[in-house]
Design an enzyme around this catalytic site. Structure first.
Site, PDB file in Angstrom:
ATOM      1  N   HIS A 109       0.854  -1.186   0.000  1.00 30.96           N
ATOM      2  CA  HIS A 109       0.000   0.000   0.000  1.00 30.96           C
ATOM      3  C   HIS A 109       0.892   1.239   0.000  1.00 30.96           C
ATOM      4  CE1 HIS A 109      -3.608   2.308   0.602  1.00 30.96           C
ATOM      5  NE2 HIS A 109      -2.984   2.979   1.551  1.00 30.96           N
ATOM      6  N   GLU A 142      -8.966  -9.645   7.042  1.00 26.34           N
ATOM      7  CA  GLU A 142     -10.311  -9.425   6.488  1.00 26.34           C
ATOM      8  C   GLU A 142     -10.626  -7.952   6.263  1.00 26.34           C
ATOM      9  OE1 GLU A 142      -9.606 -11.451   8.931  1.00 26.34           O
ATOM     10  OE2 GLU A 142     -10.239 -13.427   8.182  1.00 26.34           O
TER      11      GLU A 142
END
Ligand code: GRF
Length: 204
Positions: A109, A142
């Protein structure tokens, strides 16, 4: 020999950097066994084919998340993938997908997480006026851009930077950070204490 599976949706410069380092032996005892894109038009697909790597397009458009994930996971398993590397893969993975590869899915990221998760992180950082920016390679869980951090690289934001120059210098660091993280996860001895990754040693 460990098998890497690359998932991408776009230009694929992180994938290319990983492929270069695998070929140069800088990521040791590993090979890319499959490159999967959810988009036919991804630049990374063309690059993977040029490099004669096994390449698969599994379009995600119009498919339920888990239905698509099941196709992707089946392909990864067919190619005996040990470590899944998300390299500009523009889909959230379902919790089911994450469970199939516990602590075996990495993402990169373009910000120093937990700052600026989500889209256009470099632009977000620039607009916020930060003095230090960078990138993060982390395990995928998640939640979006959230799992334990493996490697971060920081750079100074210069007075004459604009969004583009800043993003370009972050990208240079991404290309270094991802291979470092892959080596660490494949060949490193580390403990995960809660969210904290503590490196014990690296084996060749
Ligand atoms: C990179 O900035 C990466 O951090 C983010 O998506 C971008 C992908 O770029 N997740 P590329 O396709 O690897 O060139």
């Amino acid at each position: 020999m460990k098998n890497l599976g690359i998932l991408l949706s776009g230009r694929g410069s992180n994938f290319e950097a990983i492929a270069k380092n695998v070929a140069a032996g800088k990521i040791c005892d590993a090979r890319i066994s499959i490159v999967i894109s959810n988009r036919t038009d991804a630049g990374g697909v063309a690059k993977a084919r040029e490099l004669a790597l096994e390449t698969l397009v599994l379009p995600s458009k119009g498919k339920a998340r888990e239905e698509h994930d099941r196709e992707v996971v089946a392909a990864l398993q067919n190619h005996k993938v040990d470590l899944v590397c998300l390299a500009g893969y523009m889909r959230l993975l379902s919790p089911w997908f994450v469970k199939q590869f516990p602590h075996r899915i990495l993402n990169i990221h373009p910000s120093l997480l937990p700052a600026f998760p989500g889209l256009e992180a470099q632009e977000q950082a620039f607009a916020y006026g930060v003095k230090v920016a960078g990138c993060t390679v982390h395990f995928v869980d998640e939640e979006l851009d959230h799992g334990p951090i493996i490697v971060q690289k920081a750079i100074s934001v210069l007075d004459n930077d604009d969004e583009k120059t800043l993003a370009a210098r972050i990208l240079e660091q991404e290309h270094i950070a991802y291979s470092e993280a892959i080596n660490l996860v494949l060949h490193g001895a580390y403990d995960l204490i809660g969210r904290k990754l503590v490196v014990k040693s690296m084996q060749k």
